[in-house]
Design a protein around this motif. Structure first.
Motif, mmCIF file in Angstrom:
data_model
loop_
_atom_site.group_PDB
_atom_site.id
_atom_site.type_symbol
_atom_site.label_atom_id
_atom_site.label_comp_id
_atom_site.label_asym_id
_atom_site.label_seq_id
_atom_site.Cartn_x
_atom_site.Cartn_y
_atom_site.Cartn_z
ATOM 1 N N ARG A 99 -0.434 -8.719 -9.993
ATOM 2 C CA ARG A 99 -0.812 -9.607 -8.808
ATOM 3 C C ARG A 99 -1.671 -10.637 -9.163
ATOM 4 N NH1 ARG A 99 1.766 -9.892 -4.455
ATOM 5 N NH2 ARG A 99 1.062 -12.214 -4.675
ATOM 6 N N ARG A 100 -2.708 -10.364 -10.402
ATOM 7 C CA ARG A 100 -3.423 -11.454 -10.737
ATOM 8 C C ARG A 100 -2.508 -12.880 -11.192
ATOM 9 N NH1 ARG A 100 -5.672 -11.016 -15.565
ATOM 10 N NH2 ARG A 100 -5.328 -8.594 -15.745
ATOM 11 N N TYR A 101 -1.338 -12.421 -12.019
ATOM 12 C CA TYR A 101 -0.604 -13.426 -12.482
ATOM 13 C C TYR A 101 0.066 -14.246 -11.191
ATOM 14 C CZ TYR A 101 -2.167 -13.014 -17.218
ATOM 15 O OH TYR A 101 -3.066 -13.138 -18.390
ATOM 16 N N PHE A 102 0.561 -13.254 -10.346
ATOM 17 C CA PHE A 102 1.426 -13.938 -9.178
ATOM 18 C C PHE A 102 0.480 -14.788 -8.319
ATOM 19 C CE2 PHE A 102 4.130 -9.830 -8.919
ATOM 20 C CZ PHE A 102 4.945 -10.344 -10.105
ATOM 21 N N ASP A 103 -0.665 -14.691 -8.272
ATOM 22 C CA ASP A 103 -1.751 -15.401 -7.434
ATOM 23 C C ASP A 103 -2.179 -16.496 -8.228
ATOM 24 O OD1 ASP A 103 -1.363 -13.770 -5.541
ATOM 25 O OD2 ASP A 103 -3.402 -12.791 -5.857
ATOM 26 N N LYS A 104 -2.043 -16.496 -9.679
ATOM 27 C CA LYS A 104 -2.243 -17.899 -10.406
ATOM 28 C C LYS A 104 -1.318 -18.861 -10.325
ATOM 29 C CE LYS A 104 -5.028 -15.916 -14.051
ATOM 30 N NZ LYS A 104 -5.243 -15.887 -15.531
ATOM 31 N N SER A 105 -0.126 -18.216 -9.967
ATOM 32 C CA SER A 105 1.132 -19.051 -9.951
ATOM 33 C C SER A 105 1.343 -19.757 -8.443
ATOM 34 C CB SER A 105 2.414 -18.245 -10.168
ATOM 35 O OG SER A 105 2.718 -17.357 -8.983
ATOM 36 N N ASN A 106 2.273 -20.628 -8.375
ATOM 37 C CA ASN A 106 2.798 -21.450 -7.135
ATOM 38 C C ASN A 106 3.361 -20.401 -6.123
ATOM 39 O OD1 ASN A 106 1.287 -23.643 -7.936
ATOM 40 N ND2 ASN A 106 3.267 -24.425 -9.061
ATOM 41 N N TYR A 107 3.741 -19.057 -6.501
ATOM 42 C CA TYR A 107 4.609 -18.328 -5.630
ATOM 43 C C TYR A 107 3.904 -17.034 -5.196
ATOM 44 C CZ TYR A 107 6.962 -21.445 -9.060
ATOM 45 O OH TYR A 107 7.502 -22.203 -9.726
ATOM 46 N N GLY A 108 2.965 -16.874 -5.411
ATOM 47 C CA GLY A 108 1.864 -15.672 -5.009
ATOM 48 C C GLY A 108 2.118 -15.314 -3.659
ATOM 49 N N ASN A 109 2.623 -16.012 -2.828
ATOM 50 C CA ASN A 109 2.449 -15.545 -1.176
ATOM 51 C C ASN A 109 3.957 -15.491 -0.930
ATOM 52 O OD1 ASN A 109 3.222 -18.236 -1.558
ATOM 53 N ND2 ASN A 109 2.219 -18.874 0.304
ATOM 54 N N ARG A 110 4.901 -15.514 -2.215
ATOM 55 C CA ARG A 110 6.319 -15.451 -1.912
ATOM 56 C C ARG A 110 6.816 -14.319 -2.711
ATOM 57 N NH1 ARG A 110 8.914 -21.098 -2.973
ATOM 58 N NH2 ARG A 110 6.996 -21.576 -3.436
ATOM 59 N N ILE A 111 5.892 -13.592 -3.412
ATOM 60 C CA ILE A 111 6.132 -12.205 -4.041
ATOM 61 C C ILE A 111 5.713 -11.117 -3.437
ATOM 62 C CG2 ILE A 111 6.094 -11.191 -6.487
ATOM 63 C CD1 ILE A 111 6.108 -14.029 -7.604
ATOM 64 N N GLU A 112 6.505 -10.029 -3.190
ATOM 65 C CA GLU A 112 6.118 -8.843 -2.464
ATOM 66 C C GLU A 112 6.434 -7.791 -3.574
ATOM 67 O OE1 GLU A 112 7.224 -8.262 1.423
ATOM 68 O OE2 GLU A 112 7.004 -6.094 1.285
ATOM 69 N N GLN A 113 5.294 -7.104 -4.002
ATOM 70 C CA GLN A 113 5.470 -6.052 -5.015
ATOM 71 C C GLN A 113 5.445 -4.555 -4.273
ATOM 72 O OE1 GLN A 113 1.530 -7.453 -6.149
ATOM 73 N NE2 GLN A 113 1.697 -6.533 -7.974
ATOM 74 N N HIS A 114 6.453 -3.770 -5.055
ATOM 75 C CA HIS A 114 6.662 -2.343 -4.477
ATOM 76 C C HIS A 114 6.326 -1.620 -5.578
ATOM 77 C CE1 HIS A 114 8.996 -3.911 -0.903
ATOM 78 N NE2 HIS A 114 9.082 -4.797 -1.773
ATOM 79 N N ILE A 115 5.787 -0.374 -5.279
ATOM 80 C CA ILE A 115 5.426 0.638 -6.430
ATOM 81 C C ILE A 115 6.200 1.773 -6.017
ATOM 82 C CG2 ILE A 115 3.515 2.061 -7.449
ATOM 83 C CD1 ILE A 115 1.226 0.130 -6.552
ATOM 84 N N GLY A 116 7.034 2.262 -6.959
ATOM 85 C CA GLY A 116 7.875 3.468 -7.035
ATOM 86 C C GLY A 116 9.067 3.234 -7.419
ATOM 87 N N ASN A 117 10.081 4.281 -7.319
ATOM 88 C CA ASN A 117 11.538 4.492 -7.863
ATOM 89 C C ASN A 117 12.358 3.474 -7.072
ATOM 90 O OD1 ASN A 117 13.968 5.206 -8.572
ATOM 91 N ND2 ASN A 117 13.682 7.305 -8.608
#
Ligand SMILES: C[S@@+](CC[C@H](N)C(=O)[O-])C[C@H]1O[C@@H](n2cnc3c(N)ncnc32)[C@H](O)[C@@H]1O
Length: 213
Positions: A99-117
């Motif tokens: 999340r820290r790196y996504f938010d430093k990039s220009n794409y943070g609000n266009r990347i959704e993370q999912h935790i799990g299998n």
């Protein structure tokens, strides 16, 4: 394993796009703080992923295997302005760093993370993807593919990483080596699958590009 001589690899990298500063920083932090840093995509393949994504210009991207977020950031470079990249990783300890790196990039609000299998999460995603990158547990590649096939359309592109498995796919098979056997079957399946049109590219550890017919 190097499929090309190190000097040729260096020449190829030096005559491709430079690695963005943020990704250099992410690579450094991954090597310092995270186990198995060799899993990170890296400069040259990262620029290939970025270029492919820019050519496809996808609205929706799915990534299976986020790790520290390097390949997600490369793929996001080609996203449409109103697009979204879903990335899945089973290891929740990596979530904060991603999340820290996504938010430093220009794409943070266009990347959704999912935790799990991914095998449980992919069926729950109510999206048809233009571009999919499979880069998680090799033994599950055939299962990821089947899950993904329900979430793509004609013309969608599915990328599968590490399909040459350090060259083991052309060496005598050790009967105990289940992963290589599964990758051998997977590569045959991609080639024979009538739903797909496939080229295996000798990029880094082998990257297959399959287009949905
Ligand atoms: C090779 S790394 C991904 C590298 C990443 N794509 C990059 O280029 O930096 C594989 C990742 O897949 C994750 N993984 C393994 N099995 C998984 C599963 N069933 N579902 C989701 N993620 C999984 C691991 O936790 C690991 O972070």
């Amino acid at each position: 394993m190097h499929f090309l001589s190190p000097i040729l690899e260096e020449y190829i990298q030096n005559h491709s796009e430079n690695e963005p500063k943020l990704l250099q920083e992410l690579t450094r932090e991954t090597h310092l703080k995270v186990i198995q840093p060799r899993m990170i995509t890296g400069h040259y393949q990262g620029r290939v992923l970025s270029m492919l994504s820019k050519l496809i210009n996808p609205k929706y991207i799915l990534e299976i295997g986020t790790y520290t977020g390097y390949s997600a950031l490369c793929l996001a470079e080609g996203l449409q302005e109103n697009g979204l990249l879903h990335t899945i990783d089973v290891n929740e300890e990596l979530h904060e760093m991603q999340r820290r790196y996504f938010d430093k990039s220009n794409y943070g609000n266009r990347i959704e993370q999912h935790i799990g299998n991914a095998l449980e999460i992919v069926p729950q995603l109510d999206t048809i993807f233009d571009l999919v990158f499979i880069d998680a547990e090799k033994k599950d590649y055939p299962n990821y593919l089947e899950a993904v096939m329900k979430k793509v359309k004609k013309g969608s592109i599915i990328l599968s990483d590490n399909v040459l498995w350090s060259g083991k796919v052309v060496e005598p098979l050790n009967p105990k080596d289940k992963t290589t056997k599964i990758l051998l079957d997977y590569n045959n399946k991609l080639k024979e699958d009538k739903r797909l049109e496939t080229v295996l590219m000798p990029i880094r550890d082998g990257l297959t590009l399959s287009r949905v017919r």
